[in-house]
Design a protein around this motif. Structure first.
Motif, PDB file in Angstrom:
ATOM      1  N   TYR A  98     -16.780 -15.927  15.576  1.00 43.49           N
ATOM      2  CA  TYR A  98     -16.569 -15.172  14.332  1.00 43.49           C
ATOM      3  C   TYR A  98     -15.088 -15.049  13.992  1.00 43.49           C
ATOM      4  CZ  TYR A  98     -21.375 -13.544  14.165  1.00 43.49           C
ATOM      5  OH  TYR A  98     -22.734 -13.477  14.073  1.00 43.49           O
ATOM      6  N   TYR A  99     -14.834 -15.095  12.715  1.00 42.36           N
ATOM      7  CA  TYR A  99     -13.507 -14.753  12.227  1.00 42.36           C
ATOM      8  C   TYR A  99     -13.386 -13.228  12.188  1.00 42.36           C
ATOM      9  CZ  TYR A  99      -9.546 -14.086   9.133  1.00 42.36           C
ATOM     10  OH  TYR A  99      -8.354 -13.679   8.594  1.00 42.36           O
ATOM     11  N   ILE A 100     -12.378 -12.710  12.893  1.00 39.27           N
ATOM     12  CA  ILE A 100     -12.142 -11.266  13.019  1.00 39.27           C
ATOM     13  C   ILE A 100     -10.878 -10.901  12.241  1.00 39.27           C
ATOM     14  CG2 ILE A 100     -11.614  -9.401  14.670  1.00 39.27           C
ATOM     15  CD1 ILE A 100     -14.354 -10.566  15.204  1.00 39.27           C
ATOM     16  N   ASP A 101     -10.930  -9.826  11.486  1.00 34.93           N
ATOM     17  CA  ASP A 101      -9.772  -9.434  10.676  1.00 34.93           C
ATOM     18  C   ASP A 101      -9.738  -7.913  10.568  1.00 34.93           C
ATOM     19  OD1 ASP A 101      -8.006  -9.026   8.329  1.00 34.93           O
ATOM     20  OD2 ASP A 101      -8.199 -11.207   8.134  1.00 34.93           O
ATOM     21  N   PHE A 102      -8.627  -7.309  10.946  1.00 35.58           N
ATOM     22  CA  PHE A 102      -8.565  -5.853  10.809  1.00 35.58           C
ATOM     23  C   PHE A 102      -7.144  -5.336  10.615  1.00 35.58           C
ATOM     24  CE2 PHE A 102      -7.099  -4.559  15.106  1.00 35.58           C
ATOM     25  CZ  PHE A 102      -7.378  -5.687  15.856  1.00 35.58           C
ATOM     26  N   GLU A 103      -7.093  -4.115  10.138  1.00 34.13           N
ATOM     27  CA  GLU A 103      -5.831  -3.403  10.000  1.00 34.13           C
ATOM     28  C   GLU A 103      -5.888  -2.195  10.927  1.00 34.13           C
ATOM     29  OE1 GLU A 103      -3.279  -4.532   8.368  1.00 34.13           O
ATOM     30  OE2 GLU A 103      -2.028  -2.783   8.743  1.00 34.13           O
ATOM     31  N   ALA A 104      -4.769  -1.860  11.536  1.00 36.57           N
ATOM     32  CA  ALA A 104      -4.717  -0.729  12.470  1.00 36.57           C
ATOM     33  C   ALA A 104      -3.613   0.225  12.052  1.00 36.57           C
ATOM     34  CB  ALA A 104      -4.467  -1.233  13.890  1.00 36.57           C
ATOM     35  N   LYS A 105      -3.960   1.501  11.988  1.00 33.05           N
ATOM     36  CA  LYS A 105      -2.980   2.504  11.547  1.00 33.05           C
ATOM     37  C   LYS A 105      -3.169   3.779  12.339  1.00 33.05           C
ATOM     38  CE  LYS A 105      -1.128   0.315   8.024  1.00 33.05           C
ATOM     39  NZ  LYS A 105       0.268  -0.149   8.124  1.00 33.05           N
ATOM     40  N   GLU A 106      -2.077   4.487  12.537  1.00 33.51           N
ATOM     41  CA  GLU A 106      -2.232   5.824  13.113  1.00 33.51           C
ATOM     42  C   GLU A 106      -1.676   6.865  12.148  1.00 33.51           C
ATOM     43  OE1 GLU A 106      -0.380   6.228  17.019  1.00 33.51           O
ATOM     44  OE2 GLU A 106       0.792   4.430  16.648  1.00 33.51           O
ATOM     45  N   THR A 107      -2.272   8.042  12.217  1.00 32.42           N
ATOM     46  CA  THR A 107      -1.804   9.127  11.358  1.00 32.42           C
ATOM     47  C   THR A 107      -1.664  10.402  12.170  1.00 32.42           C
ATOM     48  OG1 THR A 107      -2.269  10.422   9.367  1.00 32.42           O
ATOM     49  CG2 THR A 107      -4.179   9.719  10.635  1.00 32.42           C
ATOM     50  N   ARG A 108      -0.685  11.212  11.811  1.00 30.97           N
ATOM     51  CA  ARG A 108      -0.534  12.523  12.464  1.00 30.97           C
ATOM     52  C   ARG A 108      -1.336  13.595  11.755  1.00 30.97           C
ATOM     53  NH1 ARG A 108       5.972  12.468  13.682  1.00 30.97           N
ATOM     54  NH2 ARG A 108       5.886  10.715  15.129  1.00 30.97           N
ATOM     55  N   ASN A 109      -1.765  13.248  10.563  1.00 29.31           N
ATOM     56  CA  ASN A 109      -2.627  14.138   9.799  1.00 29.31           C
ATOM     57  C   ASN A 109      -3.919  14.355  10.589  1.00 29.31           C
ATOM     58  OD1 ASN A 109      -4.407  15.146   7.767  1.00 29.31           O
ATOM     59  ND2 ASN A 109      -3.034  14.296   6.212  1.00 29.31           N
ATOM     60  N   HIS A 110      -4.329  15.589  10.783  1.00 25.16           N
ATOM     61  CA  HIS A 110      -5.505  15.798  11.631  1.00 25.16           C
ATOM     62  C   HIS A 110      -6.787  16.066  10.845  1.00 25.16           C
ATOM     63  CE1 HIS A 110      -3.728  19.789  11.173  1.00 25.16           C
ATOM     64  NE2 HIS A 110      -4.947  20.261  11.305  1.00 25.16           N
ATOM     65  N   THR A 111      -6.691  16.127   9.514  1.00 21.60           N
ATOM     66  CA  THR A 111      -7.912  16.363   8.728  1.00 21.60           C
ATOM     67  C   THR A 111      -8.363  15.134   7.945  1.00 21.60           C
ATOM     68  OG1 THR A 111      -6.561  17.204   6.916  1.00 21.60           O
ATOM     69  CG2 THR A 111      -7.465  18.826   8.448  1.00 21.60           C
ATOM     70  N   SER A 112      -7.438  14.201   7.693  1.00 27.11           N
ATOM     71  CA  SER A 112      -7.837  13.005   6.937  1.00 27.11           C
ATOM     72  C   SER A 112      -6.843  11.869   7.146  1.00 27.11           C
ATOM     73  CB  SER A 112      -7.925  13.326   5.442  1.00 27.11           C
ATOM     74  OG  SER A 112      -6.635  13.585   4.929  1.00 27.11           O
ATOM     75  N   PHE A 113      -7.285  10.686   6.776  1.00 28.80           N
ATOM     76  CA  PHE A 113      -6.457   9.483   6.880  1.00 28.80           C
ATOM     77  C   PHE A 113      -6.013   9.100   5.467  1.00 28.80           C
ATOM     78  CE2 PHE A 113      -6.472   4.761   6.599  1.00 28.80           C
ATOM     79  CZ  PHE A 113      -5.356   4.519   7.376  1.00 28.80           C
ATOM     80  N   PRO A 114      -4.717   9.236   5.163  1.00 28.12           N
ATOM     81  CA  PRO A 114      -4.244   8.957   3.799  1.00 28.12           C
ATOM     82  C   PRO A 114      -4.384   7.469   3.461  1.00 28.12           C
ATOM     83  CG  PRO A 114      -2.606  10.198   5.075  1.00 28.12           C
ATOM     84  CD  PRO A 114      -3.635   9.689   6.036  1.00 28.12           C
ATOM     85  N   LEU A 115      -5.010   7.184   2.335  1.00 30.75           N
ATOM     86  CA  LEU A 115      -5.238   5.785   1.952  1.00 30.75           C
ATOM     87  C   LEU A 115      -3.941   5.068   1.575  1.00 30.75           C
ATOM     88  CD1 LEU A 115      -8.620   6.160   0.082  1.00 30.75           C
ATOM     89  CD2 LEU A 115      -8.166   4.760   2.105  1.00 30.75           C
ATOM     90  N   SER A 116      -2.876   5.824   1.375  1.00 30.28           N
ATOM     91  CA  SER A 116      -1.583   5.193   1.097  1.00 30.28           C
ATOM     92  C   SER A 116      -1.103   4.347   2.281  1.00 30.28           C
ATOM     93  CB  SER A 116      -0.541   6.260   0.782  1.00 30.28           C
ATOM     94  OG  SER A 116      -0.453   7.180   1.841  1.00 30.28           O
ATOM     95  N   ASN A 117      -1.745   4.519   3.432  1.00 30.55           N
ATOM     96  CA  ASN A 117      -1.404   3.707   4.607  1.00 30.55           C
ATOM     97  C   ASN A 117      -1.859   2.255   4.475  1.00 30.55           C
ATOM     98  OD1 ASN A 117      -0.188   5.274   6.944  1.00 30.55           O
ATOM     99  ND2 ASN A 117      -1.841   6.645   6.327  1.00 30.55           N
ATOM    100  N   ILE A 118      -2.804   2.010   3.582  1.00 30.10           N
ATOM    101  CA  ILE A 118      -3.340   0.647   3.422  1.00 30.10           C
ATOM    102  C   ILE A 118      -2.969   0.163   2.022  1.00 30.10           C
ATOM    103  CG2 ILE A 118      -5.419  -0.784   3.584  1.00 30.10           C
ATOM    104  CD1 ILE A 118      -5.433   0.697   6.060  1.00 30.10           C
ATOM    105  N   HIS A 119      -2.272  -0.959   1.944  1.00 27.59           N
ATOM    106  CA  HIS A 119      -1.895  -1.514   0.637  1.00 27.59           C
ATOM    107  C   HIS A 119      -3.138  -2.005  -0.115  1.00 27.59           C
ATOM    108  CE1 HIS A 119       2.330  -1.392   1.551  1.00 27.59           C
ATOM    109  NE2 HIS A 119       2.134  -2.049   2.672  1.00 27.59           N
ATOM    110  N   PRO A 120      -3.112  -1.888  -1.443  1.00 25.28           N
ATOM    111  CA  PRO A 120      -4.257  -2.384  -2.234  1.00 25.28           C
ATOM    112  C   PRO A 120      -4.598  -3.852  -1.954  1.00 25.28           C
ATOM    113  CG  PRO A 120      -2.755  -1.122  -3.620  1.00 25.28           C
ATOM    114  CD  PRO A 120      -2.110  -1.225  -2.267  1.00 25.28           C
ATOM    115  N   HIS A 121      -3.593  -4.704  -1.775  1.00 25.16           N
ATOM    116  CA  HIS A 121      -3.932  -6.123  -1.531  1.00 25.16           C
ATOM    117  C   HIS A 121      -4.489  -6.344  -0.124  1.00 25.16           C
ATOM    118  CE1 HIS A 121       0.521  -5.613  -1.331  1.00 25.16           C
ATOM    119  NE2 HIS A 121       0.241  -5.903  -0.081  1.00 25.16           N
ATOM    120  N   GLN A 122      -4.232  -5.379   0.776  1.00 30.53           N
ATOM    121  CA  GLN A 122      -4.875  -5.484   2.100  1.00 30.53           C
ATOM    122  C   GLN A 122      -6.363  -5.158   1.982  1.00 30.53           C
ATOM    123  OE1 GLN A 122      -2.176  -2.878   4.372  1.00 30.53           O
ATOM    124  NE2 GLN A 122      -1.461  -4.708   5.452  1.00 30.53           N
ATOM    125  N   ILE A 123      -6.671  -4.197   1.115  1.00 29.13           N
ATOM    126  CA  ILE A 123      -8.082  -3.870   0.875  1.00 29.13           C
ATOM    127  C   ILE A 123      -8.792  -5.069   0.237  1.00 29.13           C
ATOM    128  CG2 ILE A 123      -9.660  -2.368  -0.423  1.00 29.13           C
ATOM    129  CD1 ILE A 123      -7.539  -0.136  -0.125  1.00 29.13           C
TER     130      ILE A 123
END
Lengths: 192, 192
Positions: free
Chosen positions: A85-110
């Motif tokens: 299989y072709y595997i593709d992923f993005e990995a991010k960490e956040t210090r925010n403890h209630t949510s993961f801000p989508l600003s961490n992922i660029h629109p073209h990465q989505i």
């Protein structure tokens, strides 16, 4: 612009790799190295994209880049092959403890992840909530479902807890995320 | 050390992108862009691996790399997804008109291609003989067969003519190499 983790731009002008806790990137690098050494999967982090503008060339064998700039990545950071299989992923960490801000992922990465998914690849996010010290794999499907049905600018921590697959922290491999991938591909699936 | 094409290290210290003929890399970039725009395949060139040692940080939004070095790539330059398959290849051009020197491919790139092949990926070389202005796709199998059965330090041009698939130069896409990949995967193959 998000700078790649591992590069702490500082006013002292010198990259400092010491005195940092183990980052998600380091954990994934060690894990991917283990998977390669065990001939399980060949997944690599892509190099940071750089626009080089000046190169010094003191000798035939040596080149020193004297001026360059970080470019926005057009794809995700990690890709490779696992069980055909072709595997593709993005990995991010956040210090925010209630949510993961989508600003961490660029629109073209989505867009890239959606393209990969549509063409039969296995895609996902790996997100670490560093305050809780918890790491989750969120499948592309669950990620797209969330962002396509909301205008929220972040994904709640609870969504990861409910939909995500928690990746344990182990001795070897450090972050056994391919176990979660096994669930995605159904385990018994054989390509031929 | 081979410098990445597209970066002509020069004593004038400034990267000059002008006055070059269309390189194989440029042809492949245009071709891959076409394949993406047509939703045919998502194949990208990986960024050149760089070791960053000094970063200047004049403002919050801006970072200038002031010192960095080229690193040897640990994988091939191109990978991505096509028809559900993991695609992986290296592309090189040579001015040599009788053979392709194997010094163009790093030993760990060969190991990488073999790993990908063993795990069910589609791997190959794209080699351009710039004197003849001919571009060939050589399948991983034919490439491995050659290097595993000889001690020669180069692959003869005739081997490409006999075993390789010649890629025509066309208007759109510029280098339709996925036609040769279609032959490799058998055309009628469907994953589901």
């Amino acid at each position: 612009m998000n700078y790649p983790s591992g590069i702490k731009a500082s006013k002292t002008h010198t990259v400092n790799y010491k005195n940092r806790g183990m980052s998600l990137e380091e954990d994934l690098n060690i894990t991917n190295q283990y998977y390669r050494e065990q001939d399980i999967a060949y997944i690599y982090k892509k190099p940071t994209p750089i626009q080089i503008t000046k190169v010094d060339y003191p000798s035939r064998k040596e080149a020193i880049i004297k001026e360059a700039y970080f470019k926005e990545p057009s794809t995700t950071d990690y890709n490779g092959i696992y069980q055909g299989y072709y595997i593709d992923f993005e990995a991010k960490e956040t210090r925010n403890h209630t949510s993961f801000p989508l600003s961490n992922i660029h629109p073209h990465q989505i867009t890239h992840l959606k393209n990969v998914f549509r063409h039969g690849g296995i895609c996902f996010l790996i997100v670490r909530f560093s305050t809780q010290n918890e790491t989750y794999l969120l499948t592309g499907e669950d990620f797209f479902h969330f962002i396509d049905h909301t205008t929220r600018k972040s994904i709640p921590y609870m969504y990861f807890k409910e939909k995500g697959k928690k990746i344990p922290f182990e001795y070897q491999p450090r972050l056994p995320y391919l176990k979660a991938v096994d669930e995605m591909i159904g385990g018994s699936y054989e390509k031929e």
